[in-house]
Design a protein around this motif. Sequence first.
Motif, PDB file in Angstrom:
ATOM      1  N   VAL A  52       1.179  -1.488  -0.050  1.00 42.77           N
ATOM      2  CA  VAL A  52       0.406  -0.402   0.060  1.00 42.77           C
ATOM      3  C   VAL A  52       1.121   1.422   0.083  1.00 42.77           C
ATOM      4  N   ILE A  53       1.414   1.204   1.107  1.00 41.83           N
ATOM      5  CA  ILE A  53       2.330   2.394   0.651  1.00 41.83           C
ATOM      6  C   ILE A  53       4.150   2.204   0.801  1.00 41.83           C
ATOM      7  N   GLU A  54       4.801   2.632   0.691  1.00 41.46           N
ATOM      8  CA  GLU A  54       6.748   2.503  -0.379  1.00 41.46           C
ATOM      9  C   GLU A  54       6.947   3.331  -0.631  1.00 41.46           C
ATOM     10  N   PHE A  55       8.467   3.449   0.584  1.00 39.83           N
ATOM     11  CA  PHE A  55       8.625   4.694   1.219  1.00 39.83           C
ATOM     12  C   PHE A  55      10.412   4.336   0.103  1.00 39.83           C
ATOM     13  N   ARG A  56      10.876   4.838  -0.334  1.00 40.93           N
ATOM     14  CA  ARG A  56      12.259   4.770  -1.726  1.00 40.93           C
ATOM     15  C   ARG A  56      12.945   5.860  -1.124  1.00 40.93           C
ATOM     16  N   SER A  57      13.795   5.860   0.053  1.00 40.11           N
ATOM     17  CA  SER A  57      14.932   7.528   0.108  1.00 40.11           C
ATOM     18  C   SER A  57      13.228   8.511   0.420  1.00 40.11           C
ATOM     19  N   VAL A  58      13.200   7.978   0.980  1.00 40.50           N
ATOM     20  CA  VAL A  58      11.762   9.337   0.310  1.00 40.50           C
ATOM     21  C   VAL A  58      12.097  10.816   1.531  1.00 40.50           C
ATOM     22  N   ALA A  59      12.199  12.107   1.890  1.00 40.59           N
ATOM     23  CA  ALA A  59      13.005  13.238   2.268  1.00 40.59           C
ATOM     24  C   ALA A  59      12.283  14.011   2.355  1.00 40.59           C
ATOM     25  N   LEU A  66      11.911  15.389   7.184  1.00 44.92           N
ATOM     26  CA  LEU A  66      12.121  14.050   7.138  1.00 44.92           C
ATOM     27  C   LEU A  66      13.545  13.321   6.423  1.00 44.92           C
ATOM     28  N   LEU A  67      14.297  12.869   7.008  1.00 43.25           N
ATOM     29  CA  LEU A  67      15.872  12.704   6.365  1.00 43.25           C
ATOM     30  C   LEU A  67      15.486  11.260   5.792  1.00 43.25           C
ATOM     31  N   PRO A  68      16.015  11.489   4.389  1.00 43.05           N
ATOM     32  CA  PRO A  68      15.726   9.915   3.721  1.00 43.05           C
ATOM     33  C   PRO A  68      15.231   9.015   4.307  1.00 43.05           C
ATOM     34  N   CYS A  69      14.290   8.214   3.864  1.00 44.20           N
ATOM     35  CA  CYS A  69      13.969   6.681   4.753  1.00 44.20           C
ATOM     36  C   CYS A  69      13.670   5.968   3.508  1.00 44.20           C
ATOM     37  N   ASP A  70      12.985   4.458   4.451  1.00 42.43           N
ATOM     38  CA  ASP A  70      12.385   3.645   3.322  1.00 42.43           C
ATOM     39  C   ASP A  70      11.193   2.931   3.743  1.00 42.43           C
ATOM     40  N   LEU A  71       9.930   2.839   3.898  1.00 45.18           N
ATOM     41  CA  LEU A  71       9.305   2.314   4.996  1.00 45.18           C
ATOM     42  C   LEU A  71       8.393   1.747   3.972  1.00 45.18           C
ATOM     43  N   THR A  72       7.878   0.188   4.280  1.00 43.70           N
ATOM     44  CA  THR A  72       6.846  -0.697   3.271  1.00 43.70           C
ATOM     45  C   THR A  72       6.028  -0.664   4.078  1.00 43.70           C
ATOM     46  N   VAL A  73       4.178  -0.857   3.895  1.00 47.04           N
ATOM     47  CA  VAL A  73       3.347  -1.109   4.968  1.00 47.04           C
ATOM     48  C   VAL A  73       2.735  -2.138   3.842  1.00 47.04           C
ATOM     49  N   ARG A  74       2.411  -2.978   3.873  1.00 44.74           N
ATOM     50  CA  ARG A  74       2.060  -3.583   3.213  1.00 44.74           C
ATOM     51  C   ARG A  74       0.080  -4.032   3.358  1.00 44.74           C
ATOM     52  N   ARG A  75      -0.149  -4.313   2.481  1.00 45.12           N
ATOM     53  CA  ARG A  75      -1.878  -4.798   2.224  1.00 45.12           C
ATOM     54  C   ARG A  75      -2.480  -5.251   4.185  1.00 45.12           C
ATOM     55  N   GLY A  76      -3.123  -4.770   4.524  1.00 45.57           N
ATOM     56  CA  GLY A  76      -4.019  -5.433   6.288  1.00 45.57           C
ATOM     57  C   GLY A  76      -2.725  -4.820   7.066  1.00 45.57           C
ATOM     58  N   GLU A  77      -2.028  -4.662   7.097  1.00 46.24           N
ATOM     59  CA  GLU A  77      -0.798  -4.311   8.084  1.00 46.24           C
ATOM     60  C   GLU A  77      -1.955  -3.397   8.901  1.00 46.24           C
ATOM     61  N   TYR A  78      -1.300  -2.886  10.166  1.00 47.75           N
ATOM     62  CA  TYR A  78      -1.523  -2.265  10.971  1.00 47.75           C
ATOM     63  C   TYR A  78      -0.407  -1.691  11.499  1.00 47.75           C
ATOM     64  N   TYR A 101       7.696   7.813  -3.355  1.00 53.67           N
ATOM     65  CA  TYR A 101       6.724   7.406  -2.772  1.00 53.67           C
ATOM     66  C   TYR A 101       5.595   6.800  -3.785  1.00 53.67           C
ATOM     67  N   LEU A 102       5.331   5.054  -3.843  1.00 48.97           N
ATOM     68  CA  LEU A 102       4.353   4.295  -4.492  1.00 48.97           C
ATOM     69  C   LEU A 102       3.302   4.370  -3.676  1.00 48.97           C
ATOM     70  N   LEU A 103       2.706   4.701  -3.722  1.00 48.69           N
ATOM     71  CA  LEU A 103       1.027   4.246  -3.130  1.00 48.69           C
ATOM     72  C   LEU A 103      -0.103   3.393  -4.640  1.00 48.69           C
ATOM     73  N   ASP A 104      -0.470   1.539  -3.908  1.00 49.75           N
ATOM     74  CA  ASP A 104      -0.221   0.601  -4.212  1.00 49.75           C
ATOM     75  C   ASP A 104      -0.273   1.245  -5.673  1.00 49.75           C
ATOM     76  N   GLY A 105       1.679   0.712  -5.428  1.00 55.46           N
ATOM     77  CA  GLY A 105       2.616   0.591  -6.947  1.00 55.46           C
ATOM     78  C   GLY A 105       2.566   1.968  -7.391  1.00 55.46           C
ATOM     79  N   ILE A 106       1.755   2.818  -7.262  1.00 51.70           N
ATOM     80  CA  ILE A 106       1.291   4.524  -8.556  1.00 51.70           C
ATOM     81  C   ILE A 106       2.635   5.406  -7.780  1.00 51.70           C
TER      82      ILE A 106
END
Length: 235
Positions: free
Chosen positions: A9-16, A28-40, A69-74
Amino acid sequence: MTLLPDPPVIEFRSVALTYPGPPPVSALLPCDLTVRRGEYITVVGPSGSGKSTFLNIAGLLDLPTHGTYLLDGIDTATIRDVERTGLRGSRIGFVFQAFHLLPHRTARENVELAMLYQRTNRAARRARAHTALERVGLGHRMDALPTRLSGGERQRVAIARALVTNPSLLLCDEPTGNLDTATATAILHLLDTLHGDGMTILVITHDPQVAARAQRTVTIRDGILTDGAPQRAHP
């Protein structure tokens, strides 16, 4: 034929994000984060740490100045502003501390407003608003004005409004901040139920007890995002 897995759902690739100066401010300093479908997931950190910046980026209210920043792969940076607005309205449901309900509109009308820019006729909007209010336990209060609702009921209306477009992500900013302990607990139980139904939920909070309910907690301090280890199983 092999089916490809759903994208995060959310994928940050070196987002700042750096706000222009003078002097420039690295919020916000460069960061990576992945939030998968159904996570809390909960996001915590002290005031001024970068939580609001994170929220604004994740909610497509601000564009990062660095990274992808990819939202649902977009890829949210490669689409036009009008497309980004449509993506935000269809894929993200917002829940705020202050509810943001129109006082002279009924609960159902407030929920219907989330669908005004969709190609949905009035009867369908009313039916979907009814279903969303039933889902949060307020089917019996749909014709009440916000001024006639308790704080917990108003927050349930706000959650119904966020859910009515069937978003990929429920993005909550201090959703219990204006509520007493008992009412806050009821709202958190509702979020647990929605998560159990498969909703992807991301909650910004300063409350350790709220943070502890999530599967994992992300910490932001001085603009640095630290992704925490899983802390509990899916309910």
